[in-house]
Scaffold this motif. Sequence first.
Motif, PDB file in Angstrom:
ATOM      1  N   ILE A 161      36.494  94.259  42.216  1.00 49.85           N
ATOM      2  CA  ILE A 161      35.416  93.689  42.483  1.00 49.85           C
ATOM      3  C   ILE A 161      34.817  92.329  41.989  1.00 49.85           C
ATOM      4  CG2 ILE A 161      34.791  95.701  43.845  1.00 49.85           C
ATOM      5  CD1 ILE A 161      32.879  96.373  41.703  1.00 49.85           C
ATOM      6  N   TYR A 162      35.556  92.123  40.674  1.00 54.69           N
ATOM      7  CA  TYR A 162      34.817  91.175  39.718  1.00 54.69           C
ATOM      8  C   TYR A 162      36.224  90.119  39.613  1.00 54.69           C
ATOM      9  CZ  TYR A 162      30.603  93.635  38.789  1.00 54.69           C
ATOM     10  OH  TYR A 162      29.515  94.232  38.658  1.00 54.69           O
ATOM     11  N   HIS A 163      35.868  88.912  39.467  1.00 53.78           N
ATOM     12  CA  HIS A 163      37.005  87.750  39.175  1.00 53.78           C
ATOM     13  C   HIS A 163      37.172  88.203  37.534  1.00 53.78           C
ATOM     14  CE1 HIS A 163      34.913  85.557  42.458  1.00 53.78           C
ATOM     15  NE2 HIS A 163      35.994  85.619  42.835  1.00 53.78           N
ATOM     16  N   VAL A 164      36.184  88.350  36.738  1.00 57.30           N
ATOM     17  CA  VAL A 164      36.808  88.617  35.230  1.00 57.30           C
ATOM     18  C   VAL A 164      35.812  89.727  34.703  1.00 57.30           C
ATOM     19  CG1 VAL A 164      36.340  87.519  32.911  1.00 57.30           C
ATOM     20  CG2 VAL A 164      36.767  85.886  34.887  1.00 57.30           C
ATOM     21  N   VAL A 165      36.881  90.465  33.996  1.00 61.67           N
ATOM     22  CA  VAL A 165      36.171  91.801  33.434  1.00 61.67           C
ATOM     23  C   VAL A 165      36.438  91.756  31.786  1.00 61.67           C
ATOM     24  CG1 VAL A 165      36.508  94.310  33.124  1.00 61.67           C
ATOM     25  CG2 VAL A 165      36.754  93.227  35.371  1.00 61.67           C
ATOM     26  N   VAL A 166      35.439  91.877  31.079  1.00 59.44           N
ATOM     27  CA  VAL A 166      35.512  91.796  29.576  1.00 59.44           C
ATOM     28  C   VAL A 166      34.995  93.138  29.057  1.00 59.44           C
ATOM     29  CG1 VAL A 166      34.726  90.522  27.668  1.00 59.44           C
ATOM     30  CG2 VAL A 166      34.748  89.281  29.701  1.00 59.44           C
ATOM     31  N   LEU A 167      35.992  93.699  28.314  1.00 59.60           N
ATOM     32  CA  LEU A 167      35.702  95.028  27.817  1.00 59.60           C
ATOM     33  C   LEU A 167      35.331  94.896  26.534  1.00 59.60           C
ATOM     34  CD1 LEU A 167      39.028  96.632  29.006  1.00 59.60           C
ATOM     35  CD2 LEU A 167      36.834  97.143  29.981  1.00 59.60           C
ATOM     36  N   ALA A 168      33.935  95.624  26.353  1.00 58.61           N
ATOM     37  CA  ALA A 168      33.162  95.496  24.983  1.00 58.61           C
ATOM     38  C   ALA A 168      32.640  96.708  24.580  1.00 58.61           C
ATOM     39  CB  ALA A 168      32.158  94.461  25.028  1.00 58.61           C
ATOM     40  N   TYR A 169      33.378  97.762  25.002  1.00 53.36           N
ATOM     41  CA  TYR A 169      32.737  99.325  24.682  1.00 53.36           C
ATOM     42  C   TYR A 169      33.050  99.691  23.554  1.00 53.36           C
ATOM     43  CZ  TYR A 169      37.422 100.874  26.091  1.00 53.36           C
ATOM     44  OH  TYR A 169      38.862 101.345  26.042  1.00 53.36           O
ATOM     45  N   GLY A 170      33.592  98.985  22.557  1.00 50.66           N
ATOM     46  CA  GLY A 170      33.266  99.276  21.249  1.00 50.66           C
ATOM     47  C   GLY A 170      34.058 100.541  20.707  1.00 50.66           C
ATOM     48  N   ALA A 171      33.684 101.215  19.682  1.00 49.11           N
ATOM     49  CA  ALA A 171      34.431 102.316  19.048  1.00 49.11           C
ATOM     50  C   ALA A 171      33.741 103.547  18.860  1.00 49.11           C
ATOM     51  CB  ALA A 171      35.128 101.853  17.741  1.00 49.11           C
ATOM     52  N   GLU A 172      33.957 104.617  20.146  1.00 47.43           N
ATOM     53  CA  GLU A 172      33.078 105.661  20.034  1.00 47.43           C
ATOM     54  C   GLU A 172      33.858 106.938  19.358  1.00 47.43           C
ATOM     55  OE1 GLU A 172      31.153 105.912  23.853  1.00 47.43           O
ATOM     56  OE2 GLU A 172      29.488 105.296  23.017  1.00 47.43           O
ATOM     57  N   SER A 173      34.716 106.853  18.674  1.00 47.96           N
ATOM     58  CA  SER A 173      35.455 107.884  18.020  1.00 47.96           C
ATOM     59  C   SER A 173      35.857 107.569  16.505  1.00 47.96           C
ATOM     60  CB  SER A 173      36.643 108.256  18.960  1.00 47.96           C
ATOM     61  OG  SER A 173      37.264 109.203  18.309  1.00 47.96           O
ATOM     62  N   ASP A 174      36.452 108.493  15.871  1.00 46.87           N
ATOM     63  CA  ASP A 174      36.500 108.403  14.470  1.00 46.87           C
ATOM     64  C   ASP A 174      37.871 108.492  14.041  1.00 46.87           C
ATOM     65  OD1 ASP A 174      34.410 110.892  14.963  1.00 46.87           O
ATOM     66  OD2 ASP A 174      33.587 109.011  14.112  1.00 46.87           O
ATOM     67  N   ARG A 175      38.199 107.618  12.685  1.00 44.86           N
ATOM     68  CA  ARG A 175      39.603 107.925  12.214  1.00 44.86           C
ATOM     69  C   ARG A 175      39.449 109.258  11.713  1.00 44.86           C
ATOM     70  NH1 ARG A 175      40.704 103.937   7.763  1.00 44.86           N
ATOM     71  NH2 ARG A 175      42.685 105.066   7.698  1.00 44.86           N
ATOM     72  N   ILE A 176      40.784 109.964  11.532  1.00 49.77           N
ATOM     73  CA  ILE A 176      40.589 111.157  11.004  1.00 49.77           C
ATOM     74  C   ILE A 176      41.369 111.072   9.526  1.00 49.77           C
ATOM     75  CG2 ILE A 176      39.972 112.569  13.004  1.00 49.77           C
ATOM     76  CD1 ILE A 176      43.291 112.975  12.918  1.00 49.77           C
TER      77      ILE A 176
END
Lengths: 227, 486
Positions: free
Chosen positions: B109-124
């Motif tokens: 539905i969009y011409h351009v999609v930009v993913l900016a959802y960051g980092a919601e988990s952790d290094r272990i």
Amino acid sequence: MELKRMMEKGLLSSFSRSLHMLSKNIQGSLNLHLQPLGIFGRREYLSKAYFDGDKGWTSSGSIQGAALKSGKAELQTTGQRFSMLMESLKRRHFSTTGNGADDQKNEKEKISVTFVDKDGNEKEIKVPIGMSMLEAAHENDIDLEGACEGSLACSTCHVIVMDVDHYNKLEDPTDEENDMLDLAFGLTETSRLGCQVIAKPELDGIRLALPAATRNFAVDGYVPKPH
Amino acid sequence: MALSSLQKWFFRGICSASSKPLHVCVVGGGPAGFYTAEKMLKAHKEVQLDIIDRLPTPFGLVRSGVAPDHPETKIVVNQFSRLAENERFSFFGNVSLGTSVSLSELCDIYHVVVLAYGAESDRILGIPGEDLNGIHSAREFVWWYNGHPDCKCVAPELKTTDTAVVLGQGNVALDIARILLQDPAELERTDIAEHALASLRESSIRKVYLVGRRGPVQAACTAKELREILSLKHVQVHIQEADLVKSPLDEEELKRSRIQRRVYDLLSKIASSQPSDHVSCERDLHFVFFRRPASFLPCNDANKVCRVRLEKTFLKENGATGRQSAVGSGEFEELECGLVFKSIGYKSLPVDGLPFNDQKGIVPNDRGRVLSNAGKEPSNFVPGLYVVGWLKRGPTGIIATNLYCAEETVGSITEDLQQGALHPHISLDKPGRDGLLHILQDKNIRFVSFKDWEKINTKEINDGKLKSKPREKITSWEELQEIATQ
């Protein structure tokens, strides 16, 4: 306090027109600096007055980040710069000397500042004594970021003083400014934060370059500094 | 952007001739998302742009990561909020990538999609005992004291021990130490979550260890935060003089980095200051260097941590880069503690249909253009798909880092538009915002608009006034959604 008194005395309508003229291209709000230290430990805005195109000057309770709508002109300034503004406006409206002398005096109280963007485009502006380079840039539609709005909590208003003589005329940066400069992109030997460079007569003719940030970013193995 | 002004003029001329809107979706409403939105809207007058975020509240880590006693760092939301006045912009809160709408649906539905959802988990760490009670990731603790709706229940136990160990010495680690050791009265007038303040008032924590596997020269924190922690009232800071000894490689590192030089100088000052300067120090902060965690050990309660086993390390040069890594020496020691915070880095989460480099925890990309082949040759760009922020660079940097990151990604998008790299994809008619509204309607998803967020914002500020706080955060999903939908 000045503003409140003037509002009460009904002196505000001509003052407001003048402020509107001055502030047509400016965003911001007049913050009455009623307490030196407040909730945030730095400044607390207990009252805000802003000029609404329809209603004229109104004041409201403290709302952070009042949005700018078309028809509203707001002037952003801290307590110190508010009084500088008040001084220059008082002279315009309430001075007993003739207007001609006032205008000359007002002219002398501005310095010439040239901003050079990262493509090399230059823009020369006039900056009143006492105004920061960040405010001056915003008043003149120059693309200088100011994420923390001058509270020394970011480095986005980073400018490079192009002339070493002018750089040396600036007061040394405080520890707080240096802490933020640490994080600035494209830092140079003559870098300063735009919000901390205040116009004074000795800086007339100063040239400030906006850093070519993208050239320094993620290229040639450059690694952004850890947060 | 790398366009000359002539090119810009030419390009804008073409675009204004065709009045077809360019539909852009930015997934994630944190600094990366908002800076990207701002720059896209400014550079391209034909763009219609939507930011979607899984939370009902925008601004990402500015709201849920920046410490409550750092209000000036949050001022940037004023700038982001001004975007809401742009008619070509919409915010869709409560819309989650994956559950509310899929990546392929967005690309349709969009011409351009930009993913900016960051980092919601952790290094272990991947060491024994990591699952014991009393061990938390920094992200969880920070979300907890900042009132993130996902972390209200994950309350750390602050009453059962007097010692906490923080693994890591970055600014997040310092935030954690400061929140634990600060006099709760100093936090009363901040926007800290009420449940956290209540818990901190009853806390028995008196000692915090900040443990790093390398030395003071490599410490990842910055001067401002260090200065701040040194000025805490009633807290004595301890550093061993022996840890400050510099090798020739250390000297080289310091020469190259102004940040590290100033941090090292501050740490040296601490080590040499007299311990009797403070009249009454009820709390202690210890900087521990050259130690890496080997395992976590329980005591009587087999499910709860009571000791951390640390291995002493020494530094060894890593290849010819000048970077020094920590190497285990085979000598061990133990620290007693009832609480551990792992502040060793965030990590991004993969999404169905999205290329992902699991080792680095980022989406493979070339200056923001998503690569389909995990970056290996031949590299194929996924047309119309871009990435920005932590998802692109890894979870490092400050808020301003996203400013330049967004500039780079928007520059890539602009280049691609100009050079026809997005044809024929770009010339297709796409529904954009209308398409999203349809999908959400079909799924009966009540999204949160920016105006709805302002209802939440106003309530939080008004509630805060009663307690002399800048805001009283609303911390439950139900309450947030209830207020938004009033």
